[in-house]
Motif scaffolding. Structure first.
Motif, PDB file in Angstrom:
ATOM      1  N   ALA B 180       0.869  -1.178   0.000  1.00  0.00           N
ATOM      2  CA  ALA B 180       0.000   0.000   0.000  1.00  0.00           C
ATOM      3  C   ALA B 180       0.903   1.223   0.000  1.00  0.00           C
ATOM      4  CB  ALA B 180      -0.887  -0.009   1.237  1.00  0.00           C
ATOM      5  N   HIS B 181       0.732   2.070  -1.023  1.00  0.00           N
ATOM      6  CA  HIS B 181       1.564   3.263  -1.086  1.00  0.00           C
ATOM      7  C   HIS B 181       0.695   4.451  -1.466  1.00  0.00           C
ATOM      8  CE1 HIS B 181       5.020   5.802  -1.760  1.00  0.00           C
ATOM      9  NE2 HIS B 181       4.537   6.119  -2.929  1.00  0.00           N
ATOM     10  N   GLY B 182       0.885   5.554  -0.781  1.00  0.00           N
ATOM     11  CA  GLY B 182       0.188   6.791  -1.136  1.00  0.00           C
ATOM     12  C   GLY B 182       1.088   7.609  -2.036  1.00  0.00           C
ATOM     13  N   GLY B 183       0.673   7.810  -3.272  1.00  0.00           N
ATOM     14  CA  GLY B 183       1.539   8.486  -4.243  1.00  0.00           C
ATOM     15  C   GLY B 183       1.556   9.990  -4.101  1.00  0.00           C
ATOM     16  N   GLN B 184       1.958  10.485  -2.946  1.00  0.00           N
ATOM     17  CA  GLN B 184       2.223  11.918  -2.792  1.00  0.00           C
ATOM     18  C   GLN B 184       3.734  12.072  -2.746  1.00  0.00           C
ATOM     19  OE1 GLN B 184       0.110  12.650   0.881  1.00  0.00           O
ATOM     20  NE2 GLN B 184      -1.713  13.326  -0.211  1.00  0.00           N
ATOM     21  N   ASP B 188       6.545   9.229  -1.671  1.00  0.00           N
ATOM     22  CA  ASP B 188       7.464   8.636  -2.642  1.00  0.00           C
ATOM     23  C   ASP B 188       8.896   8.743  -2.119  1.00  0.00           C
ATOM     24  OD1 ASP B 188       5.270   8.288  -4.229  1.00  0.00           O
ATOM     25  OD2 ASP B 188       5.656  10.016  -5.513  1.00  0.00           O
ATOM     26  N   HIS B 189       9.178   9.905  -1.501  1.00  0.00           N
ATOM     27  CA  HIS B 189      10.526  10.185  -1.023  1.00  0.00           C
ATOM     28  C   HIS B 189      10.894   9.295   0.177  1.00  0.00           C
ATOM     29  CE1 HIS B 189      13.602  13.708  -0.696  1.00  0.00           C
ATOM     30  NE2 HIS B 189      14.183  12.539  -0.680  1.00  0.00           N
ATOM     31  N   VAL B 190       9.972   9.149   1.101  1.00  0.00           N
ATOM     32  CA  VAL B 190      10.220   8.310   2.282  1.00  0.00           C
ATOM     33  C   VAL B 190      10.522   6.879   1.844  1.00  0.00           C
ATOM     34  CG1 VAL B 190       9.079   7.236   4.264  1.00  0.00           C
ATOM     35  CG2 VAL B 190       8.936   9.703   3.944  1.00  0.00           C
ATOM     36  N   LEU B 191       9.724   6.397   0.867  1.00  0.00           N
ATOM     37  CA  LEU B 191       9.926   5.036   0.371  1.00  0.00           C
ATOM     38  C   LEU B 191      11.286   4.911  -0.315  1.00  0.00           C
ATOM     39  CD1 LEU B 191       8.628   2.239  -0.091  1.00  0.00           C
ATOM     40  CD2 LEU B 191       7.681   3.120  -2.219  1.00  0.00           C
ATOM     41  N   PHE B 192      11.612   5.915  -1.122  1.00  0.00           N
ATOM     42  CA  PHE B 192      12.886   5.878  -1.840  1.00  0.00           C
ATOM     43  C   PHE B 192      14.057   5.845  -0.860  1.00  0.00           C
ATOM     44  CE2 PHE B 192      16.491   8.020  -3.868  1.00  0.00           C
ATOM     45  CZ  PHE B 192      16.647   7.215  -4.981  1.00  0.00           C
ATOM     46  N   ASP B 193      14.003   6.698   0.145  1.00  0.00           N
ATOM     47  CA  ASP B 193      15.102   6.756   1.113  1.00  0.00           C
ATOM     48  C   ASP B 193      15.282   5.419   1.832  1.00  0.00           C
ATOM     49  OD1 ASP B 193      15.605   9.276   0.401  1.00  0.00           O
ATOM     50  OD2 ASP B 193      14.946  10.236   2.259  1.00  0.00           O
ATOM     51  N   GLY B 242      -1.743  10.277  -5.207  1.00  0.00           N
ATOM     52  CA  GLY B 242      -2.402  11.338  -4.465  1.00  0.00           C
ATOM     53  C   GLY B 242      -3.031  10.914  -3.148  1.00  0.00           C
ATOM     54  N   ARG B 243      -2.956   9.634  -2.805  1.00  0.00           N
ATOM     55  CA  ARG B 243      -3.633   9.181  -1.591  1.00  0.00           C
ATOM     56  C   ARG B 243      -2.840   9.579  -0.348  1.00  0.00           C
ATOM     57  NH1 ARG B 243      -5.081   3.361  -2.437  1.00  0.00           N
ATOM     58  NH2 ARG B 243      -2.878   3.034  -2.100  1.00  0.00           N
ATOM     59  N   SER B 244      -3.554   9.981   0.692  1.00  0.00           N
ATOM     60  CA  SER B 244      -2.866  10.406   1.916  1.00  0.00           C
ATOM     61  C   SER B 244      -2.337   9.177   2.660  1.00  0.00           C
ATOM     62  CB  SER B 244      -3.827  11.172   2.818  1.00  0.00           C
ATOM     63  OG  SER B 244      -4.818  10.300   3.301  1.00  0.00           O
ATOM     64  N   TRP B 245      -1.376   9.402   3.548  1.00  0.00           N
ATOM     65  CA  TRP B 245      -0.744   8.274   4.225  1.00  0.00           C
ATOM     66  C   TRP B 245      -1.717   7.518   5.100  1.00  0.00           C
ATOM     67  CZ3 TRP B 245      -0.695   7.822   9.488  1.00  0.00           C
ATOM     68  CH2 TRP B 245      -0.954   8.979  10.230  1.00  0.00           C
ATOM     69  N   ASN B 246      -2.650   8.249   5.748  1.00  0.00           N
ATOM     70  CA  ASN B 246      -3.534   7.539   6.665  1.00  0.00           C
ATOM     71  C   ASN B 246      -4.602   6.735   5.939  1.00  0.00           C
ATOM     72  OD1 ASN B 246      -4.249  10.202   6.103  1.00  0.00           O
ATOM     73  ND2 ASN B 246      -5.632  10.323   7.823  1.00  0.00           N
ATOM     74  N   GLU B 247      -5.072   7.222   4.797  1.00  0.00           N
ATOM     75  CA  GLU B 247      -5.965   6.389   3.982  1.00  0.00           C
ATOM     76  C   GLU B 247      -5.238   5.130   3.538  1.00  0.00           C
ATOM     77  OE1 GLU B 247      -8.596   8.526   0.916  1.00  0.00           O
ATOM     78  OE2 GLU B 247      -7.113  10.020   1.473  1.00  0.00           O
ATOM     79  N   THR B 248      -3.949   5.293   3.261  1.00  0.00           N
ATOM     80  CA  THR B 248      -3.148   4.158   2.817  1.00  0.00           C
ATOM     81  C   THR B 248      -2.963   3.154   3.947  1.00  0.00           C
ATOM     82  OG1 THR B 248      -2.026   5.720   1.369  1.00  0.00           O
ATOM     83  CG2 THR B 248      -1.009   3.578   1.636  1.00  0.00           C
ATOM     84  N   THR B 249      -2.683   3.666   5.151  1.00  0.00           N
ATOM     85  CA  THR B 249      -2.568   2.783   6.308  1.00  0.00           C
ATOM     86  C   THR B 249      -3.856   2.000   6.499  1.00  0.00           C
ATOM     87  OG1 THR B 249      -1.177   4.464   7.317  1.00  0.00           O
ATOM     88  CG2 THR B 249      -1.958   2.715   8.750  1.00  0.00           C
ATOM     89  N   ASN B 250      -4.960   2.683   6.216  1.00  0.00           N
ATOM     90  CA  ASN B 250      -6.264   2.049   6.368  1.00  0.00           C
ATOM     91  C   ASN B 250      -6.394   0.790   5.508  1.00  0.00           C
ATOM     92  OD1 ASN B 250      -8.745   2.305   7.760  1.00  0.00           O
ATOM     93  ND2 ASN B 250      -9.714   2.786   5.799  1.00  0.00           N
ATOM     94  N   LEU B 251      -5.765   0.798   4.323  1.00  0.00           N
ATOM     95  CA  LEU B 251      -5.821  -0.384   3.457  1.00  0.00           C
ATOM     96  C   LEU B 251      -5.164  -1.581   4.141  1.00  0.00           C
ATOM     97  CD1 LEU B 251      -4.875   1.085  -0.023  1.00  0.00           C
ATOM     98  CD2 LEU B 251      -7.142   0.525   0.825  1.00  0.00           C
ATOM     99  N   ALA B 266       2.261   6.176  11.823  1.00  0.00           N
ATOM    100  CA  ALA B 266       1.175   5.336  11.303  1.00  0.00           C
ATOM    101  C   ALA B 266       0.656   4.384  12.373  1.00  0.00           C
ATOM    102  CB  ALA B 266       1.655   4.555  10.086  1.00  0.00           C
ATOM    103  N   LYS B 267       1.504   4.127  13.367  1.00  0.00           N
ATOM    104  CA  LYS B 267       1.096   3.243  14.447  1.00  0.00           C
ATOM    105  C   LYS B 267      -0.143   3.786  15.150  1.00  0.00           C
ATOM    106  CE  LYS B 267       3.713   2.727  18.016  1.00  0.00           C
ATOM    107  NZ  LYS B 267       5.006   2.677  18.716  1.00  0.00           N
ATOM    108  N   GLY B 268      -0.242   5.108  15.210  1.00  0.00           N
ATOM    109  CA  GLY B 268      -1.410   5.731  15.827  1.00  0.00           C
ATOM    110  C   GLY B 268      -2.716   5.247  15.200  1.00  0.00           C
ATOM    111  N   GLU B 269      -2.707   5.014  13.891  1.00  0.00           N
ATOM    112  CA  GLU B 269      -3.908   4.535  13.203  1.00  0.00           C
ATOM    113  C   GLU B 269      -4.266   3.131  13.666  1.00  0.00           C
ATOM    114  OE1 GLU B 269      -5.617   6.511  10.731  1.00  0.00           O
ATOM    115  OE2 GLU B 269      -4.329   7.964  11.766  1.00  0.00           O
ATOM    116  N   PHE B 270      -3.239   2.283  13.806  1.00  0.00           N
ATOM    117  CA  PHE B 270      -3.481   0.920  14.266  1.00  0.00           C
ATOM    118  C   PHE B 270      -3.997   0.922  15.701  1.00  0.00           C
ATOM    119  CE2 PHE B 270      -0.433   0.176  10.845  1.00  0.00           C
ATOM    120  CZ  PHE B 270      -0.997  -0.903  10.194  1.00  0.00           C
TER     121      PHE B 270
END
Lengths: 306, 407
Positions: B180-184, B188-193, B242-251, B266-270
């Motif tokens: 699950a990735h949010g394409g903002q 993208d940068h966090v994933l790349f790093d 364009g999806r936000s990180w928390n919507e993505t965590t929701n997936l 993201a742990k906060g969502e869990f």
């Protein structure tokens, strides 16, 4: 405002010679000061900063055109300029066409006119942020229209415009036209209602088809209204920012970036005031170039003695 | 006349008394406005009030808005007593312009240099002086996984990107999205790093962002990282852009996707969904190191002695061990002090704390370096992510010129 100016045009030269009453002059002083300091002052300040190396805080060194060099070799800025031109042309054209058609439709003295007028104008009452979010959801392939169609078995239809790099600008145009066409309708409808009923009677007596009356007689009469609409639409093109932020965030990648977003990102998030102000100055120059012929026609030419 | 004089005198006494006795007013400007965040900041407020101070809360939603407001007030000569920043370069220019006050006396008295991880000390000091109080560490290369989805797909929890890519076909076959990735652009940068860190370790990462070494960007390792990153595109779903990180965590937490790479916020969502780490979901630090980000508080220069005392007291409280644990449990991050007892914290936080003990694993995230460099490289990364036809060569070329353009 253009319409008012147009109707007053014949008296304008006469008024210019008259002296302004003292009370009026005094009343205008605050506005004049605000214009001078806030608008003109900030413009000059922005242009000045674009020649500095300012980062988080403004400084006043002088680095020549180096920010502009960097700007014009920046892929993202160039993409954003292409996008705004494409968006602007399509948006203004589509709004005028759809707005005119809706106005003509309502002008047929149809039943439930007030209802349709409200429906057509309603999107305009929403902010661009709301518009952007709504269309983001509608066009989202896993939530919106595409998902619904696919669940109905119509899997050959793809509505992935907002997430596809090649179509995302058109998706923005779609949302913006949905938002803005109603305004054009309202303006043009007012114009249509102002067309002399005798013209219609005369045209009917001469047996001219209705579409011909619209294109050859009514449209030219609507000229000032159309100019007003174009000015209003052009302003929303130049400041296009919130719709993009809410709907696509400039993505996918940088595919739907616009100059205003470029400026905002660099001004704050990236602590690069120098580059941001040079982009803002480029926007100012572009707007000035677009406005120049109009300003010339309206304010400069009438002074020339005939 | 006499009554008036008495009244004036009485007023003076009334004004003078509390100033002498209490009233260390501290106006704190921050951007923690969401439910969990404001609960966390309340820990600070309560501690300060408990120590006899008066906490004046200035919360401004959105980090960017809050920083703009704060910087404007500092430059305009009306600074808040204490102000939040992200750990990293954001406040360097304020230090360079002499707008911040150092808290060295507090730091020395409490031995900060020894109890904080070195990367954090480096981030909080300028020329050897502490100009900021780091309050938390957010790990930014966590892979959160849905254990149920992994089980149904018949795969083990991936411990690296290579394993995730290898497991992807099975996950897809079972009907789930592997990543699950949010394409903002920032995601993208966090994933790349994270991919760069896994491929080249802290060494490559630091050469790129800290040293701006363009040779490193042209190295084989970097190319390899770019290729791995490119392969991850196929693991996402089509709703990603364009999806936000928390919507993505929701997936992930609703069992639609197997994994998400995100910071531990993201742990906060869990937690909010009532799930327990280790049971319904797993958390893994991706290989290469622990990518650290976080928040700091800075102290604008003030003339008033009472305000200086308030700043010192605030600095001391925020880093005291008890406040650190209480605050970070609410915030979802881990304490910046290495010497606190974290047995009360959840499994993920303890794993993060363990990773922090090893200095070789501490990597300061890109926020620690030039914001301009982060911005220009981010534009290139997000273009590459969304444009599969851009090959590795073109990507590297664009990346190098982005590094050269940035200050």
């Amino acid at each position: 405002m253009t319409t008012i100016a147009t109707t007053e045009e014949p008296t304008a030269p006469a008024r210019r010679r008259r002296r302004m009453p003292l009370a009026a002059a005094i009343a205008l002083v605050p506005a004049a000061i605000i214009v001078a300091v806030v608008y003109v002052g900030c413009m000059i300040w922005t242009v000045r900063l674009s020649f500095t190396s300012s980062r988080l805080l403004p400084n006043l060194d002088f680095v020549g055109f180096s920010q502009y060099e960097r700007l014009l070799s920046n892929t993202r800025f160039l993409t954003s300029v292409e996008n705004i031109v494409l968006f602007g042309v399509l948006f203004i054209a589509a709004c005028l066409v759809f707005g005119f058609l809706m106005a003509v439709f309502i002008d047929q003295r149809i039943r439930g006119e007030a209802l349709f007028r409200t429906i057509f104008l309603y999107p305009y009452s929403m902010s661009f942020i709301v518009t952007g979010l709504v269309w983001q959801w509608v066009l989202n392939p896993t939530l919106g229209v595409e998902d619904t169609l696919h669940k109905l078995g119509l899997t050959f239809i793809d509505v992935d415009w907002a997430v596809n790099r090649d179509t995302v600008v058109y998706a923005l145009v779609l949302a913006a036209v949905w938002h803005g066409a109603g305004l054009v309708m309202a303006i043009l409808l007012a114009g249509l209602r102002g067309v002399d009923a005798d013209l219609w009677k005369a045209a009917r007596v001469d047996g001219i088809p209705t579409w011909r009356v619209y294109t050859s007689i009514v449209l030219p009469l609507l000229g000032p209204m159309i100019v007003t609409a174009v000015v209003l639409l052009a302003i929303s093109v130049a400041r296009l920012y919130d719709l993009v932020v809410a709907m696509t965030g400039g993505g996918p990648g940088i595919a739907s970036d616009v100059p205003a977003k470029f400026v905002m990102d660099h001004l704050f998030e990236r602590s690069n005031i120098g580059l941001a102000t040079s982009a803002a100055t480029m926007m100012l120059i572009t707007v000035a170039i677009v406005l120049a012929p109009w300003v010339y026609a309206r304010y400069v030419r009438p002074q020339v003695p005939r | 006349m006499k009554t008036l004089r008495q009244a004036l005198l009485a007023t003076c006494v009334v004004i003078a008394l509390p100033a002498a006795a209490v009233a260390q007013d501290a106006e704190v400007l921050h951007w923690w406005t969401s439910g969990g965040e404001s609960a966390a900041v309340k820990v600070f407020a309560d501690a300060y009030t408990g120590a006899g101070g008066n906490w004046i809360d200035t919360a401004i939603a959105g980090g960017q808005n809050a920083r703009n407001a704060g910087v404007n007030r500092i430059v305009g000569g009306n600074p808040p007593t204490v102000m939040q920043f992200n750990t990293g370069e954001q406040f360097s220019e304020l230090v360079a312009n002499g707008l911040l006050r150092d808290v060295d006396s507090v730091a020395k008295a409490n031995n900060w240099s020894d109890v904080l991880p070195k990367a954090v000390v480096d981030a909080a000091t300028r020329d050897g002086s502490f100009y900021a109080v780091p309050v938390n560490i957010h790990g930014q290369n966590w892979l959160f996984t849905n254990n149920d989805v992994l089980q149904k797909s018949g795969v083990e929890a991936p411990q690296s990107f290579a394993e995730l890519i290898a497991a992807a076909p099975k996950i897809k076959e079972a009907g789930f999205t592997p990543l699950a990735h949010g394409g903002q652009n920032w995601q993208d940068h966090v994933l790349f790093d994270a991919v760069v860190l896994e491929t080249g370790g802290p060494d490559l990462f630091l050469k790129i962002y800290r040293d701006k070494d363009t040779d490193a960007a042209e190295s084989d390792e970097f190319r390899q990282a770019a290729e791995t990153y490119g392969k991850l595109r196929a693991l996402t779903d089509e709703g990603s852009p364009g999806r936000s990180w928390n919507e993505t965590t929701n997936l992930v937490l609703t069992g639609k996707a197997a994994a998400q790479l995100m910071g531990d916020w993201a742990k906060g969502e869990f937690i909010a969904a009532g799930l327990t780490p280790g049971k319904e979901y797993g958390c893994t630090i991706m290989p290469g190191g622990y990518m650290m980000g976080g928040d700091v508080f800075v102290f604008p220069k003030v003339d008033d002695e009472a305000a200086k005392a308030a700043q010192d007291k605030m600095a001391e409280l925020m880093l005291s061990p008890e406040v650190q644990v209480a605050f970070n449990m609410k915030k979802g991050s881990v304490p910046v002090r290495l010497d606190v007892d974290v047995s009360a914290m959840d499994q993920c936080a303890q794993a993060g704390m363990k990773a922090l003990q090893d200095p070789a694993k501490q990597v300061a995230s890109h926020n620690f370096y030039s914001p301009d460099l982060v911005g220009t490289t981010r534009d290139v990364i997000t273009q590459y992510w969304s444009a599969p036809e851009m090959g590795t060569d073109e990507f590297v070329e664009n990346f190098v010129s982005a590094m050269e353009a940035a200050y």
